[in-house]
Scaffold this motif. Structure first.
Motif, short mmCIF file in Angstrom:
data_model
loop_
_atom_site.label_atom_id
_atom_site.label_comp_id
_atom_site.label_asym_id
_atom_site.label_seq_id
_atom_site.Cartn_x
_atom_site.Cartn_y
_atom_site.Cartn_z
N ASP A 165 -1.15 4.31 -1.14
CA ASP A 165 -1.71 4.04 -2.47
C ASP A 165 -2.52 2.75 -2.38
O ASP A 165 -1.97 1.68 -2.09
CB ASP A 165 -0.56 3.90 -3.47
N PHE A 166 -3.82 2.85 -2.61
CA PHE A 166 -4.69 1.67 -2.56
C PHE A 166 -5.04 1.15 -3.95
O PHE A 166 -5.96 0.34 -4.10
CB PHE A 166 -5.98 1.99 -1.79
N SER A 167 -4.34 1.61 -4.99
CA SER A 167 -4.72 1.21 -6.34
C SER A 167 -4.45 -0.26 -6.61
O SER A 167 -5.05 -0.85 -7.52
CB SER A 167 -4.01 2.10 -7.37
N PRO A 192 -10.32 1.76 0.44
CA PRO A 192 -10.08 1.71 -1.01
C PRO A 192 -11.32 2.03 -1.82
O PRO A 192 -12.43 1.62 -1.47
CB PRO A 192 -9.61 0.26 -1.24
N GLN A 194 -9.28 1.10 6.77
CA GLN A 194 -7.97 0.76 7.32
C GLN A 194 -7.41 1.78 8.30
O GLN A 194 -7.06 1.44 9.42
CB GLN A 194 -6.98 0.56 6.17
N CYS A 213 0.83 -1.21 0.00
CA CYS A 213 0.00 0.00 0.00
C CYS A 213 0.86 1.27 0.00
O CYS A 213 0.35 2.37 0.26
CB CYS A 213 -0.93 0.01 1.21
N ASN A 222 -12.00 -3.02 5.60
CA ASN A 222 -11.20 -2.20 4.70
C ASN A 222 -11.17 -0.72 5.09
O ASN A 222 -10.53 0.08 4.40
CB ASN A 222 -11.70 -2.36 3.26
N ARG A 225 -15.74 -2.15 -0.70
CA ARG A 225 -14.94 -0.96 -0.95
C ARG A 225 -15.81 0.29 -0.76
O ARG A 225 -17.00 0.18 -0.43
CB ARG A 225 -14.32 -1.00 -2.34
N TRP A 226 -15.22 1.45 -0.97
CA TRP A 226 -15.88 2.74 -0.73
C TRP A 226 -17.26 2.81 -1.38
O TRP A 226 -18.23 3.22 -0.75
CB TRP A 226 -14.96 3.84 -1.28
N GLY A 247 -6.51 5.62 -5.49
CA GLY A 247 -7.33 4.50 -5.03
C GLY A 247 -7.91 4.66 -3.64
O GLY A 247 -8.42 3.69 -3.08
N ILE A 248 -7.87 5.87 -3.06
CA ILE A 248 -8.24 6.05 -1.65
C ILE A 248 -9.47 6.95 -1.52
O ILE A 248 -9.52 8.05 -2.08
CB ILE A 248 -7.07 6.65 -0.85
N TYR A 303 -4.67 -2.59 -4.05
CA TYR A 303 -5.11 -3.13 -2.75
C TYR A 303 -5.54 -4.58 -2.89
O TYR A 303 -6.27 -4.95 -3.82
CB TYR A 303 -6.26 -2.27 -2.27
#
Length: 343
Positions: A180-182, A342, A265, A55, A263, A194-195, A301-302, A184
């Motif tokens: 960086d969660f791209s 993410p 995190q 990450c 997630n 995820r989000w 990615g966040i 993940y």
């Protein structure tokens, strides 16, 4: 001349007073291991160096709440040794990760004072900061505490109640450099959510419960070097019980929230919080969450998700307050925070 420290009383504080707290603390990997032994903490970013490196971080940092407990504990001898209750939090921000090998210290500024109508206590508002060995601020938060007066006849200061934000704006959240969660790994993280899978207003019952033992609470409070008398000395309270440190309940509830929010995190903002009712050894803690808000970030990615985390000692999930606006007796904690998740 007395050499011991009885702690500050309400009349010992002045508006604008700056307090440098004693006993810096060097963090080791043992801190994380013991934190994970005390709480059901399973978020992958804080469990695995390899996952954290995937990450974009140098390695797995110390859990955000463990860093909070260390900084909070530094402030207790000067702020809340003679406290009746810790009343609330606001404007908390985690500004950079804490890693094993970092040394943390704390400082506080008095930003408000208000004597209570009884004349026996008053509320002290402080902004506390945790700093590392490079004098970088790693976190900052406000809290207000009800503190005993040494002399009930002492004159009251002019009341000053600071204007604190109801919530931290998403643009003011600090994302760790390099995060960086791209790429993940949802499989290793434990859940696929995820989000975009969460809706504002959604409520999540985290299902599991943990019964608090006296020994683990005492160990945790000593670990954070929290010297508040109500946590150690059974003669301080009229009922002869030792009060469970509120941060212990926060970490239990955050750990329980993994089931449904694996997630979410990193905790990066503390909008507000209340220890609604006292907690004692033998209490079984359950938790539920509500999605209050969501925001995208500029980091790869966040996303950011704003959550209400409620710890309860029974009662029904998704209930907090009675019709008169007071917390129901089974509600232990009501915490409003931002986490990174993410996209």
């Amino acid at each position: 001349m007395a050499k011991t420290n009885p702690g500050r009383f309400f009349e010992d504080y002045t508006l604008g007073q700056q307090i440098q707290h004693a006993v810096p603390r060097t963090v080791t990997s043992g801190e994380r291991a013991l934190y994970h032994a005390l709480y059901p903490a399973r978020h992958a970013l804080y469990s695995s160096d390899a996952f954290a490196r995937g990450c974009g971080l140098a390695g797995s940092p110390l859990d955000d709440l463990a860093a909070f407990h260390i900084v909070f504990g530094k402030t207790v001898p000067d702020i809340s040794l003679n406290a009746v209750a810790n009343l609330g939090y606001a404007e908390g921000r985690w500004l950079q990760p804490v890693y094993p090998g970092d040394t943390l210290r704390a400082r506080s500024t008095v930003i408000g004072l208000k004597e209570n109508s009884s004349g026996k206590t008053g509320v002290v508002y402080v902004r506390s900061e945790g700093l590392n060995q490079r004098d970088e601020v790693v976190m900052s938060y406000c809290r207000w505490v009800m503190v005993k007066k040494r002399d009930p006849q002492a004159p009251a200061p002019a009341p000053v109640v600071p204007a604190l934000a109801d919530a931290i704006a998403p643009a003011d959240l600090v994302i760790p450099v390099g995060l960086d969660f791209s790429s993940y790994d949802f499989t290793l993280a434990g859940e696929a959510h995820r989000w975009g899978d969460y809706e504002i207003g959604e409520q999540i019952d985290h299902v599991d419960g943990v019964t608090i033992e006296q020994a683990e609470h005492m160990m945790a409070t000593r670990l954070w070097q929290n010297t508040s008398k109500v946590h150690f000395d059974a003669t301080v309270r009229p009922d002869g019980q030792r009060l469970i440190y509120g941060g212990h309940v926060i970490s239990l509830a955050r750990g329980l929230s993994f089931n449904g929010l694996a997630n979410a995190q990193m905790v990066v903002g503390l909008n507000g919080g209340a220890h609604a009712n006292p907690c004692f050894a033998g209490t079984t803690v359950h938790a539920w969450s509500e999605v209050l808000d969501k925001a995208e970030t500029a980091a790869p990615g966040i996303g950011a998700i704003r959550l209400r985390l409620v710890a309860r000692s029974g009662g029904e999930a998704f209930t907090r307050k009675a019709e008169d606006g007071r917390y129901l007796p089974h509600v232990l904690l009501d915490l409003d925070y931002w986490a990174l998740i993410p996209l």
